[in-house]
Design an enzyme around this catalytic site. Structure first.
Site, short mmCIF file in Angstrom:
data_model
loop_
_atom_site.label_atom_id
_atom_site.label_comp_id
_atom_site.label_asym_id
_atom_site.label_seq_id
_atom_site.Cartn_x
_atom_site.Cartn_y
_atom_site.Cartn_z
N GLY A 19 0.85 -1.18 0.00
CA GLY A 19 0.00 0.00 0.00
C GLY A 19 0.89 1.23 0.00
O GLY A 19 1.74 1.37 0.88
N PHE A 20 0.73 2.09 -1.02
CA PHE A 20 1.63 3.24 -1.10
C PHE A 20 0.86 4.55 -1.24
O PHE A 20 1.28 5.47 -1.93
CB PHE A 20 2.63 3.07 -2.25
CG PHE A 20 3.96 3.73 -1.98
CD1 PHE A 20 4.80 3.23 -1.00
CD2 PHE A 20 4.35 4.86 -2.68
CE1 PHE A 20 6.02 3.85 -0.73
CE2 PHE A 20 5.56 5.48 -2.42
CZ PHE A 20 6.41 4.97 -1.45
N GLY A 21 -0.30 4.60 -0.57
CA GLY A 21 -1.04 5.85 -0.46
C GLY A 21 -0.39 6.71 0.61
O GLY A 21 0.81 6.60 0.89
N GLY A 22 -1.20 7.56 1.26
CA GLY A 22 -0.64 8.46 2.26
C GLY A 22 0.09 7.74 3.38
O GLY A 22 1.20 8.15 3.77
N LEU A 23 -0.49 6.65 3.90
CA LEU A 23 0.13 5.93 5.00
C LEU A 23 1.39 5.20 4.55
O LEU A 23 2.41 5.22 5.25
CB LEU A 23 -0.87 4.94 5.60
CG LEU A 23 -0.48 4.32 6.94
CD1 LEU A 23 -0.28 5.39 8.00
CD2 LEU A 23 -1.53 3.32 7.40
N TYR A 64 5.12 7.76 -7.92
CA TYR A 64 3.73 7.42 -7.58
C TYR A 64 2.81 8.60 -7.89
O TYR A 64 1.73 8.42 -8.46
CB TYR A 64 3.63 7.02 -6.11
CG TYR A 64 2.25 6.58 -5.69
CD1 TYR A 64 1.85 5.25 -5.83
CD2 TYR A 64 1.33 7.49 -5.17
CE1 TYR A 64 0.57 4.84 -5.47
CE2 TYR A 64 0.05 7.10 -4.80
CZ TYR A 64 -0.33 5.77 -4.95
OH TYR A 64 -1.59 5.39 -4.59
N LYS A 129 -8.38 -1.33 12.22
CA LYS A 129 -9.22 -0.58 13.15
C LYS A 129 -10.40 -1.39 13.67
O LYS A 129 -10.72 -1.37 14.85
CB LYS A 129 -9.74 0.68 12.47
CG LYS A 129 -8.65 1.66 12.05
CD LYS A 129 -9.27 2.86 11.35
CE LYS A 129 -8.22 3.83 10.86
NZ LYS A 129 -8.83 5.00 10.17
N ALA A 195 -8.32 6.34 1.46
CA ALA A 195 -8.86 5.11 2.04
C ALA A 195 -9.13 5.27 3.53
O ALA A 195 -10.16 4.79 4.04
CB ALA A 195 -7.89 3.95 1.81
N THR A 196 -8.23 5.93 4.24
CA THR A 196 -8.41 6.15 5.67
C THR A 196 -9.68 6.95 5.95
O THR A 196 -10.45 6.63 6.86
CB THR A 196 -7.19 6.87 6.27
OG1 THR A 196 -6.03 6.07 6.08
CG2 THR A 196 -7.37 7.13 7.75
N GLU A 199 -12.71 4.84 5.45
CA GLU A 199 -12.91 3.94 6.60
C GLU A 199 -13.56 4.70 7.75
O GLU A 199 -14.40 4.15 8.48
CB GLU A 199 -11.57 3.34 7.03
CG GLU A 199 -11.05 2.26 6.09
CD GLU A 199 -9.89 1.49 6.69
OE1 GLU A 199 -10.12 0.71 7.63
OE2 GLU A 199 -8.75 1.68 6.22
N HIS A 203 -17.90 4.62 9.67
CA HIS A 203 -18.33 4.53 11.07
C HIS A 203 -19.49 5.48 11.38
O HIS A 203 -20.07 5.40 12.47
CB HIS A 203 -17.16 4.86 12.00
CG HIS A 203 -16.14 3.77 12.10
ND1 HIS A 203 -16.30 2.66 12.89
CD2 HIS A 203 -14.93 3.64 11.50
CE1 HIS A 203 -15.23 1.89 12.78
NE2 HIS A 203 -14.39 2.46 11.94
#
Length: 336
Positions: A19-23, A64, A129, A195-196, A199, A203
């Site tokens: 996974g090479f998005g923000g996180l 990226y 999470k 993605a975060t 997520e 909720h």
């Protein structure tokens, strides 16, 4: 980036980031100055890159952003629609940080099965999470053990750093009455953590994982416009509860998690903390509070502990200890 000697590279723990998005990008920056770990592999949806001598995080991030995948980076990048499977087979990696969105809610368990079926042996760390996602991994505990994989789950900030803090603070008490986790997250641009944020939206009342996953970027942007970029989250399904229950700290119904995410401002809207209330052996009721510094970012508080748990996992793996562990059971180890 600190340049390692050949001797240091041979001794360092070889790390991959899935996974090479923000996180994932933040994880590569956290690893850059480390002497005990070296980033050798990374993967995204469209490709992967592997270099046993180490990766340049700035070059990976640049390509990226410019082309959409680390697979475009010459000479070691590879474009692929099966990037994770191919990387597992090709790369000599001691441990992977799974900086992946758990969308759908079964995704992380599916990735774990890929590793089990591949025959790879090593350490996996995630920052999951949801309670239900950790429960799915618990069903794989015996398979992970048999496969020779040491899997550390829920090892970010919360669950993770704050869960471990609660487990330590609980030692003062004969009985735990309540664990309350409150987080504040500030990010300058939600698109860096698409993605975060999805997520988190999942909720909210009226949403679930599938509905949030199906939202286009334009729909997310429109929703955030309605909330002025603020997401207020209460009584979340958060794996801190099952992790503290498994560790014998308290039943999950005594754990609550909530917070505020500002998607347009890097400053935290409130301080992140965990409060542990209990009764001492003298019969006194008291509360311990562990508060994270407001200047520490979400990325620092997720990626730092994740690699601390990866180091702890490597220590376990080298001693032949395999299976599934949580942040409330194992202490992270500081990575120099």
């Amino acid at each position: 980036m600190i340049t390692m000697s050949k001797e240091q590279m041979n001794r360092a723990i070889k790390v991959g980031v899935l996974g090479f998005g923000g996180l994932g990008q933040a994880a590569s920056k956290v690893l850059a100055p480390k002497q005990e770990m070296i980033l050798v592999a990374a993967a995204d949806k469209q490709g992967y890159i592997y270099n046993e001598a180490g990766l340049n995080e700035d070059a990976c991030i640049d390509v990226y952003y410019q082309q959409g995948s680390v697979g475009y980076l010459e000479p070691n990048g590879t474009l692929s629609h099966n990037s994770i499977e191919e990387l597992i087979q090709k790369a000599a990696v001691d441990g992977y940080f799974l900086a992946l969105p758990n969308l759908p809610n079964t995704f992380m368990a599916d990735v774990a099965r890929l590793f089990i079926e591949s025959g790879w042996r090593g350490v996996l760390v995630d920052a999951l999470k949801r309670t239900s996602a950790v429960e799915q991994l618990l069903e794989l505990k015996e398979e992970l053990l048999a496969a020779g994989i040491t899997y550390m789950t829920g090892c970010g900030a919360t669950p993770g750093l704050l869960t471990a803090g609660a487990a330590i603070a609980a030692q003062s008490y004969a009985e735990i009455h309540r664990v309350k986790i409150t987080f504040g997250v500030g990010i300058a641009n939600w698109e860096a953590y698409r993605a975060t944020i999805r997520e988190d939206i999942a909720h909210l009342p009226g949403f679930d994982v599938e509905k949030a996953r199906a939202m286009s970027d334009e729909q997310v942007e429109a929703f955030l416009d309605k909330t002025n970029g603020i997401l207020t989250l209460e009584n979340m399904e958060h794996a801190d509860d099952i992790m503290l229950e498994l560790a014998g700290i308290c039943s999950r119904d005594r754990v609550t998690v909530g917070g505020v995410v500002d998607t347009r401002n890097p400053k935290k809207p409130l301080s992140t903390n965990v409060q542990i209330t209990g009764r001492t052996f003298e019969g006194k009721i008291s509360t311990h509070t562990f508060t994270l510094g407001d200047e520490t970012s979400m990325a620092a508080n997720v990626c730092g502990p994740a690699f601390g748990y990866l180091k702890a996992g490597v220590s376990l793996h080298r001693r032949g200890i395999y299976g599934l562990f949580t942040a409330a059971e194992i202490m992270p180890q500081f990575v120099k």
